[in-house]
Design a protein around this motif. Structure first.
Motif, mmCIF file in Angstrom:
data_model
loop_
_atom_site.group_PDB
_atom_site.id
_atom_site.type_symbol
_atom_site.label_atom_id
_atom_site.label_comp_id
_atom_site.label_asym_id
_atom_site.label_seq_id
_atom_site.Cartn_x
_atom_site.Cartn_y
_atom_site.Cartn_z
ATOM 1 N N LEU A 21 40.767 37.287 33.846
ATOM 2 C CA LEU A 21 39.824 36.920 35.235
ATOM 3 C C LEU A 21 38.916 39.245 34.955
ATOM 4 O O LEU A 21 37.965 38.447 35.209
ATOM 5 C CB LEU A 21 40.456 36.547 36.953
ATOM 6 N N ALA A 22 40.072 39.400 34.786
ATOM 7 C CA ALA A 22 39.464 41.307 35.173
ATOM 8 C C ALA A 22 38.846 41.072 33.916
ATOM 9 O O ALA A 22 37.434 41.472 33.759
ATOM 10 C CB ALA A 22 40.895 42.223 34.925
ATOM 11 N N LYS A 23 38.839 40.742 32.660
ATOM 12 C CA LYS A 23 37.844 40.016 31.121
ATOM 13 C C LYS A 23 36.099 39.814 31.448
ATOM 14 O O LYS A 23 35.405 40.205 31.504
ATOM 15 C CB LYS A 23 38.346 39.862 30.752
ATOM 16 N N ASN A 24 36.417 39.071 32.539
ATOM 17 C CA ASN A 24 35.029 38.267 33.239
ATOM 18 C C ASN A 24 34.353 38.339 33.791
ATOM 19 O O ASN A 24 33.796 37.492 34.690
ATOM 20 C CB ASN A 24 35.608 36.745 33.033
ATOM 21 N N THR A 25 34.896 39.353 34.665
ATOM 22 C CA THR A 25 33.381 40.115 35.623
ATOM 23 C C THR A 25 32.978 41.532 35.262
ATOM 24 O O THR A 25 32.885 41.564 34.812
ATOM 25 C CB THR A 25 34.503 40.291 37.094
ATOM 26 N N THR A 26 31.715 41.175 36.005
ATOM 27 C CA THR A 26 30.549 42.287 35.483
ATOM 28 C C THR A 26 31.266 43.493 36.981
ATOM 29 O O THR A 26 30.467 44.470 36.172
ATOM 30 C CB THR A 26 29.794 41.499 35.997
ATOM 31 N N HIS A 27 32.080 43.116 37.667
ATOM 32 C CA HIS A 27 31.789 44.347 38.425
ATOM 33 C C HIS A 27 33.479 45.115 38.499
ATOM 34 O O HIS A 27 34.432 44.677 38.252
ATOM 35 C CB HIS A 27 31.979 43.829 40.812
ATOM 36 N N GLU A 36 45.175 45.373 39.466
ATOM 37 C CA GLU A 36 46.442 45.491 39.592
ATOM 38 C C GLU A 36 46.686 44.033 40.076
ATOM 39 O O GLU A 36 48.597 44.780 40.269
ATOM 40 C CB GLU A 36 46.079 46.043 40.972
ATOM 41 N N LEU A 37 45.858 43.378 40.501
ATOM 42 C CA LEU A 37 47.303 41.705 40.876
ATOM 43 C C LEU A 37 47.988 41.945 38.925
ATOM 44 O O LEU A 37 49.092 41.058 39.282
ATOM 45 C CB LEU A 37 46.206 40.892 40.652
ATOM 46 N N ALA A 38 47.653 42.080 37.916
ATOM 47 C CA ALA A 38 47.896 41.770 37.023
ATOM 48 C C ALA A 38 49.134 42.959 36.751
ATOM 49 O O ALA A 38 50.234 42.265 36.430
ATOM 50 C CB ALA A 38 46.978 42.482 35.893
ATOM 51 N N ALA A 39 49.206 43.463 37.487
ATOM 52 C CA ALA A 39 50.364 44.592 36.876
ATOM 53 C C ALA A 39 51.334 44.003 38.427
ATOM 54 O O ALA A 39 53.069 44.394 38.452
ATOM 55 C CB ALA A 39 49.817 46.093 38.202
ATOM 56 N N LEU A 90 33.523 36.459 44.059
ATOM 57 C CA LEU A 90 33.786 35.596 44.669
ATOM 58 C C LEU A 90 35.166 33.619 44.122
ATOM 59 O O LEU A 90 35.624 33.816 44.764
ATOM 60 C CB LEU A 90 33.198 34.738 46.089
ATOM 61 N N GLU A 91 34.128 33.756 43.223
ATOM 62 C CA GLU A 91 34.928 32.086 42.852
ATOM 63 C C GLU A 91 36.345 33.397 42.318
ATOM 64 O O GLU A 91 37.394 32.041 42.067
ATOM 65 C CB GLU A 91 33.956 31.118 41.933
ATOM 66 N N ALA A 92 36.434 33.767 41.451
ATOM 67 C CA ALA A 92 37.702 33.940 40.849
ATOM 68 C C ALA A 92 38.714 34.643 41.846
ATOM 69 O O ALA A 92 39.508 33.921 41.572
ATOM 70 C CB ALA A 92 37.266 35.202 40.543
ATOM 71 N N TYR A 93 38.098 35.014 42.723
ATOM 72 C CA TYR A 93 39.629 35.151 43.917
ATOM 73 C C TYR A 93 39.578 34.190 44.688
ATOM 74 O O TYR A 93 40.858 34.040 44.829
ATOM 75 C CB TYR A 93 38.404 36.018 44.859
ATOM 76 N N GLN A 94 39.008 32.794 44.575
ATOM 77 C CA GLN A 94 39.531 31.811 44.908
ATOM 78 C C GLN A 94 40.540 30.749 44.232
ATOM 79 O O GLN A 94 41.404 30.335 44.778
ATOM 80 C CB GLN A 94 37.600 30.799 45.311
ATOM 81 N N GLN A 95 40.301 31.173 42.906
ATOM 82 C CA GLN A 95 40.914 30.454 41.820
ATOM 83 C C GLN A 95 42.735 31.346 42.363
ATOM 84 O O GLN A 95 43.422 31.097 42.229
ATOM 85 C CB GLN A 95 40.432 31.244 40.295
ATOM 86 N N ALA A 96 42.266 32.355 42.033
ATOM 87 C CA ALA A 96 43.502 33.612 42.840
ATOM 88 C C ALA A 96 44.195 33.122 43.864
ATOM 89 O O ALA A 96 45.173 32.597 43.593
ATOM 90 C CB ALA A 96 43.001 35.274 42.690
ATOM 91 N N LEU A 97 43.810 32.474 44.740
ATOM 92 C CA LEU A 97 44.192 32.788 45.913
ATOM 93 C C LEU A 97 44.647 31.116 45.779
ATOM 94 O O LEU A 97 45.842 30.924 46.022
ATOM 95 C CB LEU A 97 43.222 31.927 46.971
ATOM 96 N N LYS A 98 44.198 29.825 45.193
ATOM 97 C CA LYS A 98 44.025 28.959 44.565
ATOM 98 C C LYS A 98 45.952 29.333 44.127
ATOM 99 O O LYS A 98 46.690 28.100 44.795
ATOM 100 C CB LYS A 98 43.626 27.554 44.654
ATOM 101 N N ALA A 99 45.982 30.057 43.471
ATOM 102 C CA ALA A 99 46.961 30.136 42.150
ATOM 103 C C ALA A 99 48.168 30.322 43.064
ATOM 104 O O ALA A 99 49.099 29.306 42.724
ATOM 105 C CB ALA A 99 46.624 30.679 40.770
ATOM 106 N N GLU A 100 48.100 30.938 43.586
ATOM 107 C CA GLU A 100 49.055 32.083 44.480
ATOM 108 C C GLU A 100 49.656 30.943 45.175
ATOM 109 O O GLU A 100 50.613 30.838 45.750
ATOM 110 C CB GLU A 100 48.445 33.362 44.942
ATOM 111 N N ARG A 101 48.828 30.106 46.360
ATOM 112 C CA ARG A 101 49.331 28.596 47.265
ATOM 113 C C ARG A 101 49.724 28.315 46.524
ATOM 114 O O ARG A 101 51.129 27.700 47.273
ATOM 115 C CB ARG A 101 47.519 28.969 47.757
ATOM 116 N N ASP A 102 49.527 27.854 45.486
ATOM 117 C CA ASP A 102 50.232 26.844 44.838
ATOM 118 C C ASP A 102 51.661 26.843 44.415
ATOM 119 O O ASP A 102 52.687 25.758 44.314
ATOM 120 C CB ASP A 102 49.580 26.335 43.346
ATOM 121 N N SER A 103 51.625 28.538 44.085
ATOM 122 C CA SER A 103 52.833 29.094 43.271
ATOM 123 C C SER A 103 53.887 28.225 44.403
ATOM 124 O O SER A 103 54.907 28.150 43.667
ATOM 125 C CB SER A 103 52.222 30.049 42.324
#
Length: 162
Positions: A21-27, A36-39, A90-103
């Motif tokens: 996700l970090a590699k694919n963001t422009t911001h 930081e989340l990866a860390a 924002l979609e990346a954050y949504q993916q991260a939220l889904k992954a953490e909730r599902d986990s």
């Protein structure tokens, strides 16, 4: 399945997920947050590794419930290069939220099916760690998405869509 090995694999896959996700963001700010989340995933890996070492004197806790569970991050990492790349931060954050909730849900469901109370306690502890990560990402998402919200915010919860 050995619950520590399973949890450690989940954390390593989560680290790869956030690095992608970090590699694919422009911001740049969003990139730093994902790094930081990866860390944090690496820190979770180390926590579970220490838990595994601490319990190495006896038999490793096994969970039949985890044998049936899929590794969520592994699936997301495998799918993400071609078809799951987020279209926006924002979609990346949504993916991260889904992954953490599902986990967290995966570990809680495994705990609810686990007959051994000691293993059930370990699974709940892992779920708690995943829930903490979800809470962090949720707070970041709400902050970043605040300018996009309207007066309807109080009537609906946009987090219900994950």
């Amino acid at each position: 399945m050995n619950i520590y090995d399973f949890a450690m694999k989940m954390e390593l896959d989560g680290q790869i997920f956030y690095e992608n996700l970090a590699k694919n963001t422009t911001h740049e700010g969003v990139r730093r947050i994902f790094l930081e989340l990866a860390a944090d995933e690496q820190k979770h890996y180390e926590l579970f590794s220490r838990m595994k070492e601490k319990n190495s004197a006896g038999p490793m806790p096994q969970s039949a419930a985890l044998d049936l569970a899929k590794n969520l991050f592994c699936q997301m990492v495998a799918d993400s290069p071609a078809k799951q790349l987020p279209k926006s931060d924002l979609e990346a954050y949504q993916q991260a939220l889904k992954a953490e909730r599902d986990s967290a849900t995966l570990y809680l469901e495994a705990a609810s099916k686990e007959p051994d109370p000691e293993i059930r306690q370990i699974l709940v502890k892992i779920a708690d760690e995943e829930q903490k990560h979800f809470n962090i990402i949720e707070n970041i998402y709400l902050f970043v998405n605040a300018p996009n919200q309207s007066m309807v915010w109080s009537e609906s919860n946009p987090l219900d869509e994950y």
